[in-house]
Design an enzyme around this catalytic site. Structure first.
Site, PDB file in Angstrom:
ATOM      1  N   GLU A 141       0.815  -1.228   0.000  1.00 43.62           N
ATOM      2  CA  GLU A 141       0.000   0.000   0.000  1.00 43.62           C
ATOM      3  C   GLU A 141       0.845   1.273   0.000  1.00 43.62           C
ATOM      4  O   GLU A 141       0.895   2.016   0.982  1.00 43.62           O
ATOM      5  CB  GLU A 141      -0.958   0.010   1.197  1.00 43.62           C
ATOM      6  CG  GLU A 141      -2.041  -1.046   1.102  1.00 43.62           C
ATOM      7  CD  GLU A 141      -3.155  -0.858   2.138  1.00 43.62           C
ATOM      8  OE1 GLU A 141      -2.940  -0.157   3.137  1.00 43.62           O
ATOM      9  OE2 GLU A 141      -4.235  -1.421   1.937  1.00 43.62           O
ATOM     10  N   GLU A 312      -6.579  -7.914  -0.233  1.00 42.93           N
ATOM     11  CA  GLU A 312      -7.021  -7.979   1.164  1.00 42.93           C
ATOM     12  C   GLU A 312      -8.520  -7.745   1.207  1.00 42.93           C
ATOM     13  O   GLU A 312      -8.998  -6.704   0.772  1.00 42.93           O
ATOM     14  CB  GLU A 312      -6.323  -6.896   2.007  1.00 42.93           C
ATOM     15  CG  GLU A 312      -4.812  -7.034   2.036  1.00 42.93           C
ATOM     16  CD  GLU A 312      -4.137  -5.969   2.894  1.00 42.93           C
ATOM     17  OE1 GLU A 312      -4.839  -5.233   3.604  1.00 42.93           O
ATOM     18  OE2 GLU A 312      -2.903  -5.865   2.823  1.00 42.93           O
TER      19      GLU A 312
HETATM   20  C1  GAL Z   1      -4.312  -2.567   5.087  1.00 41.72           C
HETATM   21  C2  GAL Z   1      -2.891  -3.089   5.178  1.00 41.72           C
HETATM   22  C3  GAL Z   1      -2.799  -4.344   6.011  1.00 41.72           C
HETATM   23  C4  GAL Z   1      -3.595  -4.190   7.275  1.00 41.72           C
HETATM   24  C5  GAL Z   1      -5.020  -3.873   6.925  1.00 41.72           C
HETATM   25  C6  GAL Z   1      -5.919  -3.765   8.132  1.00 41.72           C
HETATM   26  O1  GAL Z   1      -4.308  -1.195   4.861  1.00 41.72           O
HETATM   27  O2  GAL Z   1      -2.361  -3.351   3.903  1.00 41.72           O
HETATM   28  O3  GAL Z   1      -1.449  -4.625   6.304  1.00 41.72           O
HETATM   29  O4  GAL Z   1      -3.026  -3.185   8.048  1.00 41.72           O
HETATM   30  O5  GAL Z   1      -5.063  -2.651   6.238  1.00 41.72           O
HETATM   31  O6  GAL Z   1      -7.253  -3.489   7.759  1.00 41.72           O
END
Ligand code: GAL
Ligand code: ZN
Length: 647
Positions: A141, A312
């Protein structure tokens, strides 16, 4: 189709063995890991500990799954920072950030770029051709926690170099920036500083160049990694996980260096944080706004040149939003299917198990910290089962296209000129109305050929570069331009011929004055005898063309010549719904009026419906179709998939 974000460095060797076995049983294909593990890979300078990761990759391989390895460059370890403290970034207030979380690096730091080269090379040499390796995720990110824009001395030097390359002489820069204003003229490039900590607003041209520079820095930083990975890891993909509603660098440009795009989807948090409208947050508390994931699927499918993953996926309550609500029952499954409906290839849940320690201990996973399965596990399992019955065809081109432009976002950010004037807000507003009318949408970058589309929407494009103008000129279908289009030159001046600048060649009108109206609706437009309240933005037009939309005093607010439309105001939902319903019908398309919370999407010969509401809806499928999932009755938070089209 399914993946999971996994942190083997958090668990014992025995637990990792069990986990990998359980993943296989669940129906996981891709295990994404490594992106924060630098301190375990290289605990001391030059001393590498690969054994633990070797073992996990072996296990993944034996289980018949594939690994996605993240380069660990979002988390330089303590020893590395202590050796080169000037890697730490400086925020807009001029404060150096400290070690102790993540993303604590400056994109311009030569020392850090060296370290990045080193660690990525070591990892790629070790695993680049590993049998279990599907591909790479660079860093994590880019820009998260407001880290794309750094205000350190290194960035200042690099910015001066960038300016030198762009302008050649400092006189050219002075003219381009209008630096004579307030005696801002520079005698050499070395005198130029970064646009922060000034008493009043910095010069907008200075700002815009700094934003362009930052965007280039992020891309160059990423390229250091992609170049190494391509060389040492042939045949493996390289991607990056982007964020929602994030515009600090040009994602289309960076995407050109990747095989496809991925993004991180947290619909509930995104709804609360980015829409920032308490009424919407309340209405969509358990589901998220129905168009937030869809918008980003379409955006990243475009950035990935036709291919994207969700790297994710929110699995339950998160830890970082102002309030962290539980998704309504069924939403993890719904979000997964929705990604696939929009052409996504893989949905990877973040994370496998909730960590009982450290910053994200309040963030759920598919498993609870006591190792028992959580709600998300069962929903993912249901999808894994359902997937066996569905073969996913290719995604087709949509009829309607929406132009999104990162530079436009920077112009709005630098000079909003009024409350509520947000580029992302405007774009999302147009998008959501088109989705309420049931259309699939392709998002395009400015300058892309528009051939083949029936309707193209340009919510706003303040700077119209040559290629974009050519694409508009060549286009034969219906095209709609929103406010502020053509309102700035490349140097951030008002165009000599007045806005919409170069668009006047296609559409003879002039914007002679603009007003920002604030968030209240203080004005009204009339279209086909119906009145629509207007707030936020209003433009005054001079033209010989008869207006199609009028202010109540009879002056023009919307114009139409041949198949080109210009809207000289910030349109509200109701106006856009009526207006697009008519335009799309004229274009030979069939607009629907979907009930609140119902959304549809077509992928090849399959049609999908999603219910984001707590009431039962009738599935908008033609009679007699064959359902692969669901039925004619779409329960709350449920999904239906059938062979055929919508209605
Ligand atoms: C994203 C990040 C992850 C984790 C996640 C939590 O922004 O890439 O590592 O922190 O959020 O929701
Ligand atoms: Zn810096």
């Amino acid at each position: 189709m399914l993946g999971v974000c996994y942190y083997p460095e958090h668990w014992s060797t025995e637990q990792v063995q069990k986990d990998i076995h359980l993943m296989r049983e669940l129906g996981i294909h891709f295990v994404r890991m490594g992106e924060f593990a630098w301190s375990r890979i290289e605990p001391k300078p030059g001393q590498f500990e690969w054994r633990w990761l070797d073992e996990v990759l072996e296990l993944v391989d034996h289980a018949g799954m594939k690994a996605v390895l993240g380069t660990p460059t979002a988390t330089p370890p303590k020893w590395l920072i202590d050796r080169n403290p000037d890697i730490l970034p400086v925020d807009k207030e001029g404060r150096r950030r400290k070690f102790g979380s993540r993303r604590h690096y400056c994109f311009s730091s030569p020392a850090y770029r060296e370290e990045v080269r080193r660690i990525v090379e070591e990892m790629a040499k070790r695993y680049g051709e590993h049998q279990a390796l599907a591909g790479w995720q660079t860093d994590n990110e880019y820009g998260c926690h407001d880290t794309a824009r750094c205000y350190c001395p290194r960035c200042q030097e690099a910015f001066q170099e960038w300016l030198k390359e762009h302008y050649g002489t400092v006189e050219t820069l002075n003219t381009a920036w209008g630096a004579v204003f307030w005696s801002q003229e520079y005698g050499s490039f070395e005198e130029v500083e970064l646009p922060n900590l000034t008493s009043a607003d910095p010069n907008p041209s200075h700002y815009l160049d700094y934003y362009r520079f930052v965007s280039d820095q992020v891309r160059n930083f990423n390229r250091i990694q992609t170049n190494i990975l391509r060389e040492l890891s042939p045949g493996r993909f390289v991607t990056h996980n982007f964020m929602a509603f994030f515009t600090d660098f040009d994602h289309f440009a960076l995407g050109e260096d990747l095989d496809f795009a991925t993004w991180d989807s947290y619909p509930l948090g995104h709804t609360e944080v980015f829409l920032a409208q308490p009424e919407l947050t309340r209405r969509y508390a358990g589901t998220g706004h129905p168009d937030i994931p869809a918008f980003h699927h379409d955006l990243y499918r475009s950035i990935g040149r036709g291919r994207f993953w969700v790297m994710e996926q929110q699995p339950g309550p998160v830890n970082w939003a102002p309030s962290n609500v539980s998704p309504a029952p069924g939403m993890i499954r719904l979000w997964t299917w929705e990604t696939l409906a929009h052409g996504g290839e893989v949905v990877s849940y973040f994370r496998w198990r909730q960590a009982p320690f450290a910053q994200e201990q309040m963030h759920t996973g598919l498993f609870r910290p006591d190792f028992s399965p959580d709600v998300g596990f069962y929903e993912a399992k249901q999808v894994a089962g359902e997937l066996k019955a569905v073969e996913l065809p290719h995604t087709q081109r949509a009829h309607v296209a929406l132009i999104v432009d990162y530079e436009a976002a920077w112009v709005y950010e630098i000079q909003p000129h009024g409350k509520g004037v947000s580029y992302a807000g405007l774009v999302f507003h147009f998008y959501t109305v088109l989705r309420q009318l049931g259309f699939d949408i392709d998002i395009l970058s400015a300058g892309t050929s528009l051939e083949g589309y029936e309707l193209v929407i340009v919510p706003s494009l303040p700077i119209i570069h040559k290629k974009a103008l050519e694409s508009f000129t060549d286009f034969k279908g219906i095209i709609v331009f929103g406010p502020r289009t053509g309102s700035k030159t490349e140097n951030f001046h008002i165009p000599q011929e007045l806005p919409p600048g170069p668009l006047q060649a296609l559409f003879p009108l002039k914007i002679v004055r603009v007003e920002s109206l604030g968030l209240e609706n203080t004005d009204t437009v009339v279209w086909q005898e119906k009145e629509y309240p207007v707030g936020i933005w209003k433009e005054w037009i001079e033209t010989d063309i008869q207006p199609e939309v009028e202010w109540t005093d009879g002056r023009g607010a919307g114009f139409h010549k041949d198949s080109i439309y210009y809207l000289a105001f910030w349109p509200n939902d109701e106006f856009l719904l009526d207006f697009f319903a008519q335009l799309t019908s004229e274009a030979g398309l069939k607009p629907l009026r979907l009930p609140a919370g119902l959304r549809v999407r077509v992928r090849g010969d399959l049609a999908f419906a999603f219910n984001f509401s707590d009431v039962v809806h009738k599935t908008p499928a033609p009679p007699g179709v064959h359902f692969l999932i669901g039925t004619t009755e779409l329960k709350p938070y449920d999904v239906a998939v059938w062979k055929g089209t919508i209605q």
